[in-house]
Design a protein around this motif. Structure first.
Motif, PDB file in Angstrom:
ATOM      1  N   THR A 162      65.758 -32.628  14.881  1.00  0.00           N
ATOM      2  CA  THR A 162      67.138 -32.322  14.487  1.00  0.00           C
ATOM      3  C   THR A 162      67.071 -31.723  13.089  1.00  0.00           C
ATOM      4  O   THR A 162      66.548 -32.352  12.158  1.00  0.00           O
ATOM      5  CB  THR A 162      68.008 -33.576  14.491  1.00  0.00           C
ATOM      6  OG1 THR A 162      68.175 -34.024  15.845  1.00  0.00           O
ATOM      7  CG2 THR A 162      69.369 -33.298  13.889  1.00  0.00           C
TER       8      THR A 162
ATOM      9  N   TYR B 242      65.585 -39.147   4.237  1.00  0.00           N
ATOM     10  CA  TYR B 242      65.139 -38.964   5.622  1.00  0.00           C
ATOM     11  C   TYR B 242      63.710 -38.418   5.690  1.00  0.00           C
ATOM     12  O   TYR B 242      63.261 -37.980   6.752  1.00  0.00           O
ATOM     13  CB  TYR B 242      66.079 -38.009   6.363  1.00  0.00           C
ATOM     14  CG  TYR B 242      67.416 -38.623   6.706  1.00  0.00           C
ATOM     15  CD1 TYR B 242      67.634 -39.222   7.938  1.00  0.00           C
ATOM     16  CD2 TYR B 242      68.460 -38.617   5.785  1.00  0.00           C
ATOM     17  CE1 TYR B 242      68.860 -39.801   8.257  1.00  0.00           C
ATOM     18  CE2 TYR B 242      69.685 -39.191   6.079  1.00  0.00           C
ATOM     19  CZ  TYR B 242      69.886 -39.772   7.312  1.00  0.00           C
ATOM     20  OH  TYR B 242      71.095 -40.344   7.617  1.00  0.00           O
TER      21      TYR B 242
ATOM     22  N   ILE C 214      63.839 -35.723  12.005  1.00  0.00           N
ATOM     23  CA  ILE C 214      64.931 -35.085  11.252  1.00  0.00           C
ATOM     24  C   ILE C 214      64.356 -34.248  10.119  1.00  0.00           C
ATOM     25  O   ILE C 214      63.472 -34.699   9.379  1.00  0.00           O
ATOM     26  CB  ILE C 214      65.914 -36.133  10.698  1.00  0.00           C
ATOM     27  CG1 ILE C 214      66.679 -36.807  11.840  1.00  0.00           C
ATOM     28  CG2 ILE C 214      66.901 -35.495   9.718  1.00  0.00           C
ATOM     29  CD1 ILE C 214      67.638 -37.882  11.407  1.00  0.00           C
TER      30      ILE C 214
ATOM     31  N   LEU D  60      75.131 -36.911  10.115  1.00  0.00           N
ATOM     32  CA  LEU D  60      73.763 -36.734  10.605  1.00  0.00           C
ATOM     33  C   LEU D  60      73.364 -37.849  11.567  1.00  0.00           C
ATOM     34  O   LEU D  60      72.803 -37.591  12.644  1.00  0.00           O
ATOM     35  CB  LEU D  60      72.803 -36.673   9.412  1.00  0.00           C
ATOM     36  CG  LEU D  60      71.326 -36.390   9.693  1.00  0.00           C
ATOM     37  CD1 LEU D  60      71.167 -35.098  10.486  1.00  0.00           C
ATOM     38  CD2 LEU D  60      70.550 -36.313   8.379  1.00  0.00           C
TER      39      LEU D  60
ATOM     40  N   ASN E  63      74.572 -37.594  15.023  1.00  0.00           N
ATOM     41  CA  ASN E  63      74.131 -36.360  15.674  1.00  0.00           C
ATOM     42  C   ASN E  63      75.262 -35.338  15.752  1.00  0.00           C
ATOM     43  O   ASN E  63      75.400 -34.598  16.723  1.00  0.00           O
ATOM     44  CB  ASN E  63      73.582 -36.647  17.074  1.00  0.00           C
ATOM     45  CG  ASN E  63      72.501 -35.638  17.458  1.00  0.00           C
ATOM     46  OD1 ASN E  63      71.779 -35.119  16.604  1.00  0.00           O
ATOM     47  ND2 ASN E  63      72.395 -35.354  18.748  1.00  0.00           N
TER      48      ASN E  63
END
Length: 555
Positions: A416, A443, A449, A499, A502
């Motif tokens: 992602t 992250y 991610i 985030l 999603n």
């Protein structure tokens, strides 16, 4: 699309006139955090100042009767919760006091458009504050400055006769050569009253800054070889005279002026920008040149102008002085380097603002003509800018994207990817940068991610147009979807909510609005009813703030 191009160039010319919409977020200016007592005191002081300045209060019930009671009136449509309405209020009050001291017959008035909706809707009020000027049975939007003094100056200008009476050949020649574009109405004595009133109304409502003269002098009609009622347009830059052949009504005359007032080649300035972008021609050819280099300028301009003759009514030819610091962002937008001029570009507004570069280096009539014609015939592919991919693009927490690696990274089905599209000169991009860095660090240990950024002033994508800076888009794993972030703020926690969901949660938008549903622009003060409407705008009359100018400049 056209609006974005207009904003980039028009804001680059450092325009501070109040000619376009000022829109800030509907909820952002709401003083709900104040205590009831503070709010009451604030409103009482607001009312007292306006009353002392002689500013009238209008409602749905009284506005028609009150407007008829005065020869002219400037009305402010506002909302109490709108921060820009509050910021403009002291200057509006100042204008009221100035008019009061001058014993002006013009009155100022205000209407709370969030309450008096019938009045606001009748005059198409879409944002706050919006100013409309009422004079007799005519209504126009305000397009003056944002200080009390400039408001009064604008009013005094509008109270003057919009047309000039011409009685002799000498007066006519002086009048028609004094400005780059002028109109002269030549009417028979039998029709003069009616026709001169029509041109007066047209000039007042639609022909901003185009001098208009009227005459019933038969000697003048003979001098210009006019046998019947007509309107002549004098274009002094091109040494051209046009005769109006259409029906005599306001809309038709205004359309004629709009379609013909620009010279064959127009310099881009804050003064010419509204005419450049206000027309229906979707292709613009631009010559970037240095006026300070006189010989080179004359040569390039001459060749460019000769080419323009072949594209009249199809392409607007514009030249831009790269020595003018106000034009810096225009050069950035078109990827023109200081060493490039003289150089030519074409932009097609009707092809997603596609930009085109020629292959020639020297500006010649033949080269420009062939290049522009190839664009019109769709024989040339748009030019897409791209930086070289840095060797260390993936070494830092925030990964660097350019056009060449964009698809490969964002279409990786195993990751992602959350991308910030930015411009290095954009203040809002600079403000978001440390937050984006922290988001990437938080992250960094999540292999599924990636937090990335792309300089959209140097990289362009064929199928994705970035319309403002910064723009945030999510490319979810195992999906071909692209989800825009519409949250009401860009705080770290809000970005994490978006985030982690999603892209399903948009913080602060209708209690987590579904992705890809239009949200509110951060700098939009639209009426609350307008929140659910289309984003078509009628900018005339709405007051622009410095904050809004800066935000739009960074598109």
């Amino acid at each position: 699309m056209r609006l974005v191009y207009f904003i980039i160039l028009f804001a680059s010319a450092a325009v501070v006139a109040l000619t376009a919409s000022d829109e800030s977020k509907a909820t952002g200016g709401d003083p709900s955090a104040n205590s009831k007592e503070e709010k009451k005191e604030e409103l009482n002081e607001f009312d007292r100042q306006h009353e002392e300045a002689g500013i009238l209060v209008l409602t749905d019930q009284n506005y028609e009767e009150v407007i008829k009671s005065y020869p002219a009136m400037l009305i402010k449509f506002y909302a109490p919760w709108c921060i820009h309405s509050r910021e403009f209020a002291p200057e509006f009050v100042k204008a009221g006091f100035i008019l009061k001291e001058k014993n002006s017959p013009v009155r100022l008035a205000r209407v709370d458009a969030s309450v008096e909706k019938k009045f606001a809707e009748k005059y198409d009020v879409k944002g706050y504050p919006t100013l409309k000027f009422f004079k007799g049975d005519l209504v126009i939007g305000y397009n003056g400055g944002k200080t009390g003094e400039s408001v009064v100056s604008w009013i005094e200008t509008k109270m003057k006769q919009a047309t000039t009476a011409i009685t002799t050949i000498k007066e006519a020649e002086e009048f028609t050569t004094a400005d780059s574009v002028t109109l002269l109405g030549l009417f028979s004595k039998d029709n003069f009253t009616e026709m001169s009133k029509l041109l007066e109304d047209t000039a007042f409502t639609r022909l901003n800054e185009v001098p208009c003269g009227v005459t019933d002098n038969e000697e003048l009609m003979a001098h210009y070889q006019v046998a019947r009622d007509t309107i002549l347009m004098f274009k002094n830059v091109d040494k051209e005279r046009l005769s109006y052949e259409g029906p005599f009504d306001v809309d038709s005359i205004a359309a004629f002026v709009k379609a013909n007032k620009l010279p064959l080649v127009v310099e881009f300035t804050h003064h010419s920008a509204p005419d450049i972008f206000g027309g229906d021609i979707a292709k613009h050819a631009l010559l970037f040149v240095r006026k300070s280099q006189e010989q080179q300028f004359k040569s390039s301009f001459s060749q460019f102008r000769e080419s323009a003759k072949s594209f009249k009514d199809r392409v607007i030819f514009i030249y831009i002085d790269v020595d003018n610091g106000d034009n810096e962002k225009i050069l950035q937008f078109f990827g023109v380097k200081p060493s490039d001029p003289p150089s030519v570009r074409v932009i097609a507004l009707d092809r997603n603002m596609s930009k085109f570069r020629p292959t020639f280096e020297s500006v010649t009539t033949e080269g420009v003509t062939e290049f522009v014609q190839d664009v019109l015939d769709n024989e040339i592919d748009p030019h897409l800018a791209s930086q070289e991919l840095p060797d260390d693009w993936d070494k830092e927490p925030v990964k660097v994207l350019v056009r060449k690696n964009f698809d490969e990274v964002t279409m990786d089905q195993n990751k992602t990817v959350f991308v910030m599209f930015y411009a290095p000169w954009c203040d809002h991009s600079k403000e978001l940068a440390p937050v984006w860095e922290q988001l990437a660090k938080d992250y960094a240990h999540n292999d599924t991610i990636m937090i990335a950024k792309m300089d959209s002033s140097e990289n362009e994508l064929p199928d994705m147009k970035v319309m403002s800076f910064p723009t945030l888009k999510l490319f979810p794993a195992n999906s071909n979807d692209v989800i825009d972030y519409y949250g009401v703020d860009r705080k770290l926690e809000s970005l994490k909510i978006f985030l982690d969901s999603n892209g399903k949660k948009q913080p602060g938008i209708n209690d987590f609005k579904e992705p890809n549903e239009p949200g509110n622009n951060e700098d939009s003060d639209k009426t609350k009813d307008e929140e659910e409407k289309s984003d078509k705008t009628d900018d005339e009359g709405e007051v622009k703030s410095e904050e809004d100018t800066d935000a739009k400049q960074e598109l």
